[in-house]
Write a protein that holds these residues in place. Structure first.
Motif, PDB file in Angstrom:
ATOM      1  N   CYS A 166       1.205  -0.952  -0.486  1.00  0.00           N
ATOM      2  CA  CYS A 166       0.264   0.261  -0.041  1.00  0.00           C
ATOM      3  C   CYS A 166       1.351   1.303   0.229  1.00  0.00           C
ATOM      4  N   SER A 169      -0.170   7.186   0.824  1.00  0.00           N
ATOM      5  CA  SER A 169      -1.693   7.840   1.051  1.00  0.00           C
ATOM      6  C   SER A 169      -2.560   6.802   0.563  1.00  0.00           C
ATOM      7  N   GLU A 170      -3.055   5.660   0.370  1.00  0.00           N
ATOM      8  CA  GLU A 170      -3.767   4.575   0.360  1.00  0.00           C
ATOM      9  C   GLU A 170      -3.767   4.527   2.076  1.00  0.00           C
ATOM     10  N   ARG A 173      -5.306   6.759   4.151  1.00  0.00           N
ATOM     11  CA  ARG A 173      -6.885   6.801   4.448  1.00  0.00           C
ATOM     12  C   ARG A 173      -7.527   5.596   4.474  1.00  0.00           C
TER      13      ARG A 173
END
Length: 254
Positions: A166, A169-170, A173
């Protein structure tokens, strides 16, 4: 770093994959001379924190067990929430876990027995993998900023972690969504055929996440329960534990 910190640093060499150490390993891992290593080992043995277990090898000593017993008597989450955890376990038939985050590690500090005699891969005191399992996700997600980014970097270095690929940013989030939802639900992440729901124990002033409570059981048993009802009961349990901790802290010292 003080001499005491360096001496206690020997204990950091122990882990699930390293249950014994020898002086050569200590010297190599900590960059110490043999004379210094033997002095540290002698001090730790005299304090009961290490014990000799073989020819030149050492394991954790009996003082650790004594400290563990004392922790279970006075740990704020356990003293404030042990009865509430058993109440939740009795009402749902699920195993209930108390977990905490410290120094980049997540461990279960208390587990009630489930009614289905489940065997869990990560028992009390066994470090959990980062961001795997409901309680781990809730506690990792409670970290913010540079702390959360550092945890993401550690996860990215672990190819066995399903979230290692990942992007930052993922990952950020996903963590933000867990914080917003106030809980995490996972399936088969730590124990095949099991489902877990976890929620953070948030201080009354909402400034601190003190730990988490999770309810875990076979996925088959979860199908017999209304997931929304279990979640409501779990969140209510964390709220009541936080209130009990607040009340305990408000009692003036004798």
């Amino acid at each position: 770093m003080s001499s005491l910190s360096k001496t206690l640093g020997v204990l950091d060499l122990f882990g699930p994959e390293q249950l014994q150490v020898d002086p050569e390993t200590i010297a190599a891992r900590m960059g110490l001379s043999r004379a210094t290593v033997y002095r540290y080992v002698k001090d730790l043995c005299e304090a009961g924190l290490l014990t000799r277990v073989g020819a030149g090898s050492y394991g954790l000593g009996p003082r650790i067990i004594e400290l563990d017993w004392m922790m279970r008597q006075y740990d704020p989450i356990l003293s404030a929430g042990r009865e509430l955890m058993h109440e939740l376990a009795d009402k749902t038939g699920l195993a209930v876990f108390a977990s905490v985050f410290y120094d980049g590690h997540i461990i279960n500090t208390y587990i009630t027995e489930s009614h289905d005699a489940s065997h869990f891969a990560f028992g009390r005191g066994h470090p959990l993998p980062l961001f795997r399992g409901a309680q781990s996700k809730v506690l990792v997600a409670s970290q913010k900023g540079k702390r959360l980014q550092k945890l993401h970097e550690e996860i990215a270095r672990d190819p066995s972690n399903p979230y290692s690929a990942c992007s930052w940013s993922e990952f950020a989030r996903m963590a933000k969504k867990i914080r917003k939802d106030g809980y995490s639900i996972t399936h088969d992440e730590l124990n095949t055929g099991h489902t877990g729901i976890a929620a953070p124990i948030v201080s009354v002033d909402e400034k601190e996440v003190m730990g988490s409570i999770s309810a875990v059981g076979t996925t088959a048993n979860f199908r017999l329960l209304r997931q929304e009802t279990v979640l409501d009961m779990l969140i209510d349990t964390t709220r009541r534990i936080a209130q009990n901790i607040h009340a305990q802290r408000s009692i003036p010292a004798a």
